[in-house]
Design an enzyme around this catalytic site. Structure first.
Site, PDB file in Angstrom:
ATOM      1  N   ASP A  33      34.510  40.084  44.526  1.00  0.00           N
ATOM      2  CA  ASP A  33      35.028  41.215  43.803  1.00  0.00           C
ATOM      3  C   ASP A  33      35.070  42.371  44.569  1.00  0.00           C
ATOM      4  O   ASP A  33      34.366  42.510  45.670  1.00  0.00           O
ATOM      5  CB  ASP A  33      34.336  41.639  42.529  1.00  0.00           C
ATOM      6  CG  ASP A  33      34.873  42.614  41.542  1.00  0.00           C
ATOM      7  OD1 ASP A  33      35.263  42.047  40.360  1.00  0.00           O
ATOM      8  OD2 ASP A  33      35.122  43.673  41.993  1.00  0.00           O
ATOM      9  N   ASN A  88      35.580  39.401  30.349  1.00  0.00           N
ATOM     10  CA  ASN A  88      36.376  40.504  29.810  1.00  0.00           C
ATOM     11  C   ASN A  88      37.466  40.408  29.204  1.00  0.00           C
ATOM     12  O   ASN A  88      38.610  40.073  29.751  1.00  0.00           O
ATOM     13  CB  ASN A  88      36.354  41.918  30.447  1.00  0.00           C
ATOM     14  CG  ASN A  88      34.839  42.299  31.083  1.00  0.00           C
ATOM     15  OD1 ASN A  88      33.972  42.198  30.250  1.00  0.00           O
ATOM     16  ND2 ASN A  88      34.797  42.817  32.324  1.00  0.00           N
ATOM     17  N   GLY A  94      37.063  46.041  28.356  1.00  0.00           N
ATOM     18  CA  GLY A  94      36.930  46.318  29.748  1.00  0.00           C
ATOM     19  C   GLY A  94      37.902  45.542  30.589  1.00  0.00           C
ATOM     20  O   GLY A  94      37.716  45.724  31.868  1.00  0.00           O
ATOM     21  N   GLN A  95      38.814  44.770  30.227  1.00  0.00           N
ATOM     22  CA  GLN A  95      39.679  43.999  31.012  1.00  0.00           C
ATOM     23  C   GLN A  95      40.634  44.816  31.829  1.00  0.00           C
ATOM     24  O   GLN A  95      41.465  45.591  30.818  1.00  0.00           O
ATOM     25  CB  GLN A  95      40.441  42.662  30.070  1.00  0.00           C
ATOM     26  CG  GLN A  95      41.288  41.735  30.831  1.00  0.00           C
ATOM     27  CD  GLN A  95      41.704  40.602  30.470  1.00  0.00           C
ATOM     28  OE1 GLN A  95      41.886  40.486  28.843  1.00  0.00           O
ATOM     29  NE2 GLN A  95      42.393  39.624  31.015  1.00  0.00           N
ATOM     30  N   HIS A 101      39.827  35.884  34.461  1.00  0.00           N
ATOM     31  CA  HIS A 101      39.183  35.717  35.578  1.00  0.00           C
ATOM     32  C   HIS A 101      37.634  35.657  35.025  1.00  0.00           C
ATOM     33  O   HIS A 101      37.314  36.608  34.184  1.00  0.00           O
ATOM     34  CB  HIS A 101      39.131  37.038  36.476  1.00  0.00           C
ATOM     35  CG  HIS A 101      39.341  38.164  36.032  1.00  0.00           C
ATOM     36  ND1 HIS A 101      40.278  38.501  35.205  1.00  0.00           N
ATOM     37  CD2 HIS A 101      38.320  39.241  35.775  1.00  0.00           C
ATOM     38  CE1 HIS A 101      40.186  39.994  35.094  1.00  0.00           C
ATOM     39  NE2 HIS A 101      39.002  40.264  35.124  1.00  0.00           N
ATOM     40  N   HIS A 103      33.918  36.408  35.779  1.00  0.00           N
ATOM     41  CA  HIS A 103      32.850  37.103  36.698  1.00  0.00           C
ATOM     42  C   HIS A 103      31.639  36.134  36.835  1.00  0.00           C
ATOM     43  O   HIS A 103      31.151  35.651  35.960  1.00  0.00           O
ATOM     44  CB  HIS A 103      32.506  38.470  36.098  1.00  0.00           C
ATOM     45  CG  HIS A 103      33.520  39.469  36.025  1.00  0.00           C
ATOM     46  ND1 HIS A 103      33.768  40.589  36.819  1.00  0.00           N
ATOM     47  CD2 HIS A 103      34.545  39.388  34.941  1.00  0.00           C
ATOM     48  CE1 HIS A 103      34.797  41.264  36.452  1.00  0.00           C
ATOM     49  NE2 HIS A 103      35.119  40.675  35.311  1.00  0.00           N
TER      50      HIS A 103
HETATM   51  P1  AMP Z   1      37.995  43.240  34.601  1.00  0.00           P
HETATM   52  O1  AMP Z   1      37.960  44.665  34.533  1.00  0.00           O
HETATM   53  O2  AMP Z   1      37.064  42.280  33.913  1.00  0.00           O
HETATM   54  O3  AMP Z   1      39.659  42.952  34.371  1.00  0.00           O
HETATM   55  O4  AMP Z   1      37.819  42.860  36.241  1.00  0.00           O
HETATM   56  C1  AMP Z   1      38.797  43.221  37.232  1.00  0.00           C
HETATM   57  C2  AMP Z   1      38.057  43.037  38.222  1.00  0.00           C
HETATM   58  O5  AMP Z   1      38.938  42.966  39.490  1.00  0.00           O
HETATM   59  C3  AMP Z   1      37.013  44.238  38.506  1.00  0.00           C
HETATM   60  O6  AMP Z   1      35.745  43.749  38.855  1.00  0.00           O
HETATM   61  C4  AMP Z   1      37.743  44.747  40.027  1.00  0.00           C
HETATM   62  O7  AMP Z   1      36.700  45.209  40.770  1.00  0.00           O
HETATM   63  C5  AMP Z   1      38.193  43.560  40.649  1.00  0.00           C
HETATM   64  N1  AMP Z   1      39.350  43.591  41.690  1.00  0.00           N
HETATM   65  C6  AMP Z   1      40.545  44.636  41.294  1.00  0.00           C
HETATM   66  N2  AMP Z   1      41.386  44.329  42.166  1.00  0.00           N
HETATM   67  C7  AMP Z   1      40.779  43.202  43.241  1.00  0.00           C
HETATM   68  C8  AMP Z   1      41.089  42.808  44.449  1.00  0.00           C
HETATM   69  N3  AMP Z   1      42.246  43.289  44.885  1.00  0.00           N
HETATM   70  N4  AMP Z   1      40.410  41.923  45.108  1.00  0.00           N
HETATM   71  C9  AMP Z   1      39.088  41.668  44.404  1.00  0.00           C
HETATM   72  N5  AMP Z   1      38.631  42.034  43.189  1.00  0.00           N
HETATM   73  C10 AMP Z   1      39.450  42.831  42.633  1.00  0.00           C
END
Ligand code: AMP
Length: 115
Positions: A33, A88, A94-95, A101, A103
């Site tokens: 992440d 999420n 919080g998505q 994905h 986590h």
């Molecule tokens: P969510 O909020 O559950 O949709 O999680 C999205 C996640 O993607 C967050 O934890 C961000 O930090 C992560 N994220 C967004 N852009 C990138 C990226 N380019 N590379 C790696 N992680 C990312």
């Protein structure tokens, strides 16, 4: 749809956007992440564009299992004593990226309940 050219995580799958990829097989890709919330914070995504976790089983009966098998593999690589897996699903949860994905968080004590 297989991949969505407007999706950030699809671009990571194709290599159009760089990411620190830590695990990959035919069905999933895992990368660190960009804004880690724990010493280990890996995102595991299906190599098909699926909007959220709720749709995974509609696309494939085994895709959810593939994500969790990869999580166990990553936890073993890091020799974690425990880890948390989180989807999420939807804006209120919080998505922020609409490609499902999982986590994987670990490497520190994790409080419960989450915020
Ligand atoms: P969510 O909020 O559950 O949709 O999680 C999205 C996640 O993607 C967050 O934890 C961000 O930090 C992560 N994220 C967004 N852009 C990138 C990226 N380019 N590379 C790696 N992680 C990312």
């Amino acid at each position: 749809m297989a991949l969505d050219s407007n999706c950030l995580f699809c671009k990571i799958i194709t290599g159009d956007i760089p990411a620190d990829i830590v695990f990959r097989n035919e069905n999933v890709v895992a990368f660190n992440d960009i804004n880690p919330q724990a010493p280990v914070h890996v995102l595991i995504i299906p190599t098909l564009h699926v909007e959220n976790a709720g749709d995974l089983a509609k696309v494939s009966p085994t895709l959810t299992a593939d994500l969790f098998l990869a999580a166990a593999e990553i936890a073993a690589q890091h020799k974690l004593n425990g880890y948390r897996t989180v989807f999420n699903t939807g804006i209120e949860a919080g998505q922020s990226v609409f490609h499902a994905h999982l986590h994987v968080l670990g490497g520190r004590g994790l409080a419960w309940p989450p915020g």
